[in-house]
Design a protein around this motif. Sequence first.
Motif, PDB file in Angstrom:
ATOM      1  N   GLN A 292       7.558  14.162  13.988  1.00 12.26           N
ATOM      2  CA  GLN A 292       7.147  15.565  13.628  1.00 12.26           C
ATOM      3  C   GLN A 292       7.260  15.198  12.043  1.00 12.26           C
ATOM      4  OE1 GLN A 292      11.480  16.997  13.515  1.00 12.26           O
ATOM      5  NE2 GLN A 292      10.656  18.433  15.587  1.00 12.26           N
ATOM      6  N   VAL A 293       5.576  16.370  11.864  1.00 13.53           N
ATOM      7  CA  VAL A 293       4.969  15.843  10.135  1.00 13.53           C
ATOM      8  C   VAL A 293       4.991  17.588  10.072  1.00 13.53           C
ATOM      9  CG1 VAL A 293       2.933  15.666   9.506  1.00 13.53           C
ATOM     10  CG2 VAL A 293       3.527  14.334  11.833  1.00 13.53           C
ATOM     11  N   SER A 294       5.405  18.014   9.102  1.00 12.89           N
ATOM     12  CA  SER A 294       5.056  18.810   8.254  1.00 12.89           C
ATOM     13  C   SER A 294       4.247  19.287   6.993  1.00 12.89           C
ATOM     14  CB  SER A 294       6.828  19.628   7.944  1.00 12.89           C
ATOM     15  OG  SER A 294       7.643  18.474   7.296  1.00 12.89           O
ATOM     16  N   GLN A 295       4.316  19.993   5.931  1.00 14.12           N
ATOM     17  CA  GLN A 295       3.287  19.844   5.244  1.00 14.12           C
ATOM     18  C   GLN A 295       3.901  18.675   3.997  1.00 14.12           C
ATOM     19  OE1 GLN A 295       1.736  22.718   3.907  1.00 14.12           O
ATOM     20  NE2 GLN A 295       0.956  22.099   2.070  1.00 14.12           N
ATOM     21  N   ASP A 296       5.193  19.000   4.685  1.00 19.44           N
ATOM     22  CA  ASP A 296       5.702  17.980   3.103  1.00 19.44           C
ATOM     23  C   ASP A 296       6.890  17.040   3.385  1.00 19.44           C
ATOM     24  OD1 ASP A 296       8.342  19.644   3.689  1.00 19.44           O
ATOM     25  OD2 ASP A 296       8.131  19.769   1.895  1.00 19.44           O
TER      26      ASP A 296
ATOM     27  N   VAL B 155       1.001  -1.173   0.311  1.00 24.43           N
ATOM     28  CA  VAL B 155      -0.053   0.010   0.032  1.00 24.43           C
ATOM     29  C   VAL B 155       1.304   0.944   0.091  1.00 24.43           C
ATOM     30  CG1 VAL B 155      -0.189  -0.149   2.660  1.00 24.43           C
ATOM     31  CG2 VAL B 155      -1.973   1.005   0.960  1.00 24.43           C
ATOM     32  N   SER B 156       0.514   2.241  -1.095  1.00 22.53           N
ATOM     33  CA  SER B 156       1.010   3.159  -0.772  1.00 22.53           C
ATOM     34  C   SER B 156       0.181   4.273   0.437  1.00 22.53           C
ATOM     35  CB  SER B 156       0.529   4.175  -2.038  1.00 22.53           C
ATOM     36  OG  SER B 156       0.258   4.451  -2.861  1.00 22.53           O
ATOM     37  N   LEU B 157       1.643   4.838   1.243  1.00 20.15           N
ATOM     38  CA  LEU B 157       1.543   5.626   2.168  1.00 20.15           C
ATOM     39  C   LEU B 157       0.707   6.984   1.724  1.00 20.15           C
ATOM     40  CD1 LEU B 157       4.521   4.975   4.298  1.00 20.15           C
ATOM     41  CD2 LEU B 157       2.430   3.654   4.410  1.00 20.15           C
ATOM     42  N   PRO B 158       0.115   7.779   2.561  1.00 20.92           N
ATOM     43  CA  PRO B 158      -0.615   9.308   2.262  1.00 20.92           C
ATOM     44  C   PRO B 158      -0.016  10.354   2.507  1.00 20.92           C
ATOM     45  CG  PRO B 158      -1.825   7.832   3.818  1.00 20.92           C
ATOM     46  CD  PRO B 158      -0.695   7.240   3.868  1.00 20.92           C
ATOM     47  N   GLN B 159       0.979  11.298   1.981  1.00 25.95           N
ATOM     48  CA  GLN B 159       0.917  12.273   2.119  1.00 25.95           C
ATOM     49  C   GLN B 159       1.527  12.901   3.134  1.00 25.95           C
ATOM     50  OE1 GLN B 159       3.624  12.951  -0.276  1.00 25.95           O
ATOM     51  NE2 GLN B 159       2.859  10.999  -1.112  1.00 25.95           N
ATOM     52  N   PRO B 160       2.274  13.923   3.720  1.00 26.44           N
ATOM     53  CA  PRO B 160       1.973  14.216   5.452  1.00 26.44           C
ATOM     54  C   PRO B 160       0.898  15.127   5.555  1.00 26.44           C
ATOM     55  CG  PRO B 160       4.486  13.791   4.501  1.00 26.44           C
ATOM     56  CD  PRO B 160       3.903  13.685   3.233  1.00 26.44           C
ATOM     57  N   ALA B 161       1.695  16.323   4.173  1.00 27.75           N
ATOM     58  CA  ALA B 161       0.231  16.963   4.208  1.00 27.75           C
ATOM     59  C   ALA B 161      -1.529  16.496   4.742  1.00 27.75           C
ATOM     60  CB  ALA B 161      -0.017  17.940   3.696  1.00 27.75           C
TER      61      ALA B 161
ATOM     62  N   LEU C 145       2.805  11.233  25.311  1.00 24.07           N
ATOM     63  CA  LEU C 145       3.190  12.631  26.540  1.00 24.07           C
ATOM     64  C   LEU C 145       2.802  13.582  26.690  1.00 24.07           C
ATOM     65  CD1 LEU C 145       6.866  10.082  26.579  1.00 24.07           C
ATOM     66  CD2 LEU C 145       4.081   9.797  27.716  1.00 24.07           C
ATOM     67  N   GLN C 146       3.651  14.253  24.972  1.00 25.61           N
ATOM     68  CA  GLN C 146       3.111  15.513  24.898  1.00 25.61           C
ATOM     69  C   GLN C 146       3.018  15.947  23.149  1.00 25.61           C
ATOM     70  OE1 GLN C 146       6.513  17.583  26.760  1.00 25.61           O
ATOM     71  NE2 GLN C 146       7.744  17.169  25.157  1.00 25.61           N
ATOM     72  N   TYR C 147       2.463  17.026  23.020  1.00 25.63           N
ATOM     73  CA  TYR C 147       2.154  17.419  21.415  1.00 25.63           C
ATOM     74  C   TYR C 147       2.197  19.163  21.534  1.00 25.63           C
ATOM     75  CZ  TYR C 147      -2.774  17.310  22.046  1.00 25.63           C
ATOM     76  OH  TYR C 147      -4.042  17.636  22.229  1.00 25.63           O
ATOM     77  N   GLN C 148       2.570  19.517  20.677  1.00 24.33           N
ATOM     78  CA  GLN C 148       2.129  20.503  19.528  1.00 24.33           C
ATOM     79  C   GLN C 148       1.104  20.383  18.029  1.00 24.33           C
ATOM     80  OE1 GLN C 148       5.151  23.418  19.906  1.00 24.33           O
ATOM     81  NE2 GLN C 148       4.698  24.096  22.149  1.00 24.33           N
ATOM     82  N   ALA C 149       0.172  21.009  17.410  1.00 25.21           N
ATOM     83  CA  ALA C 149      -0.879  20.983  16.427  1.00 25.21           C
ATOM     84  C   ALA C 149      -1.051  22.234  16.539  1.00 25.21           C
ATOM     85  CB  ALA C 149      -1.411  20.019  16.176  1.00 25.21           C
ATOM     86  N   ALA C 150      -0.890  22.359  14.784  1.00 27.08           N
ATOM     87  CA  ALA C 150      -1.246  23.959  14.459  1.00 27.08           C
ATOM     88  C   ALA C 150      -2.039  22.869  12.787  1.00 27.08           C
ATOM     89  CB  ALA C 150      -0.536  24.593  14.097  1.00 27.08           C
ATOM     90  N   LEU C 151      -2.948  23.844  12.550  1.00 25.63           N
ATOM     91  CA  LEU C 151      -4.083  23.215  10.881  1.00 25.63           C
ATOM     92  C   LEU C 151      -3.236  23.677  10.686  1.00 25.63           C
ATOM     93  CD1 LEU C 151      -7.535  24.027  12.029  1.00 25.63           C
ATOM     94  CD2 LEU C 151      -6.176  22.345  11.300  1.00 25.63           C
ATOM     95  N   LEU C 152      -2.833  23.350   9.178  1.00 28.67           N
ATOM     96  CA  LEU C 152      -2.028  23.692   7.645  1.00 28.67           C
ATOM     97  C   LEU C 152      -3.230  24.494   7.651  1.00 28.67           C
ATOM     98  CD1 LEU C 152      -0.660  19.928   5.974  1.00 28.67           C
ATOM     99  CD2 LEU C 152       0.328  21.831   7.331  1.00 28.67           C
ATOM    100  N   ASP C 153      -2.735  25.458   6.886  1.00 25.30           N
ATOM    101  CA  ASP C 153      -3.401  26.276   5.992  1.00 25.30           C
ATOM    102  C   ASP C 153      -2.962  26.099   4.120  1.00 25.30           C
ATOM    103  OD1 ASP C 153      -4.224  28.353   4.536  1.00 25.30           O
ATOM    104  OD2 ASP C 153      -2.555  29.785   4.603  1.00 25.30           O
ATOM    105  N   HIS C 154      -4.099  24.983   3.523  1.00 27.73           N
ATOM    106  CA  HIS C 154      -3.966  24.423   2.108  1.00 27.73           C
ATOM    107  C   HIS C 154      -4.257  25.789   0.757  1.00 27.73           C
ATOM    108  CE1 HIS C 154      -4.531  20.692   3.922  1.00 27.73           C
ATOM    109  NE2 HIS C 154      -5.687  20.623   4.388  1.00 27.73           N
ATOM    110  N   HIS C 155      -4.321  27.011   1.437  1.00 29.36           N
ATOM    111  CA  HIS C 155      -4.489  28.375   0.335  1.00 29.36           C
ATOM    112  C   HIS C 155      -3.466  28.759   0.475  1.00 29.36           C
ATOM    113  CE1 HIS C 155      -8.261  27.734   0.537  1.00 29.36           C
ATOM    114  NE2 HIS C 155      -8.818  27.880   1.874  1.00 29.36           N
ATOM    115  N   SER C 156      -2.192  28.427   1.413  1.00 25.72           N
ATOM    116  CA  SER C 156      -0.397  28.737   1.061  1.00 25.72           C
ATOM    117  C   SER C 156       0.036  28.300   0.012  1.00 25.72           C
ATOM    118  CB  SER C 156      -0.029  28.633   2.790  1.00 25.72           C
ATOM    119  OG  SER C 156       0.095  27.491   3.059  1.00 25.72           O
TER     120      SER C 156
END
Length: 232
Positions: free
Chosen positions: A98-102, A59-65, A221-232
Amino acid sequence: MLGSKMSKKVVTCLMLCFSLLLTGCAQTTDQQNNVQQENAQQKNAEQQNKVQLDDNAWVSLPQPADLGYTLTASQLLSVSYQDQAHQQQSQQLPIQLQVSQDKVVLAGFSSWGTRLLSLSYHDQQFDTYVMTGLSDQLPKPEQVLFNMMITLWPIEVWQTRLAPLGWQLTETQTSTGKTRVLLNSDQKTVAEIHYANIEPLKGDITFINHVLNFTIVIKTLQYQAALLDHHS
């Protein structure tokens, strides 16, 4: 004399024909080798972002975004399994995710802080590392990534990738959490994922693999998350 000249001409012609035949064979062999190399390169490229589900399915993995948000998380993986002697074993593996847009970066450490395995997933390619001497004792980094992604990434993203294989990922919600079930092409349960909270990062996640007979409890244990801006 005439017969001698004719014989020399015949020999010369035969040698020329033989030379051309060899050249043609060499060119044909080179062309076949080039085609085989191109096919191998294409197959390798197609497999670069794929993880094996069973003997016949990749199976092909999804993209980070596709996660929908950036994420930095510290997690503790507690793994329970049976060894070859059918004795129950357990191990713990601290994870940094760690997950970024790409890009997805995942690293597993020992209890004293030494990096045991790591993986970078970027541009549909894996860059993996396993500490020397531990490749037979630790899971493949891409398998750890698959377990993490099928746990956290939206179910809709996975359904489109699993459907062509005849596999399914279902999800049902309860009053406090939810459950995902991974089914193979024979509709047999391969894995169950139980969430203690509707929001996965806010509660323990229990991943049970019925085929390989192991259980992973993921504690964030701890995390930080922020919604992606799909218009950027």
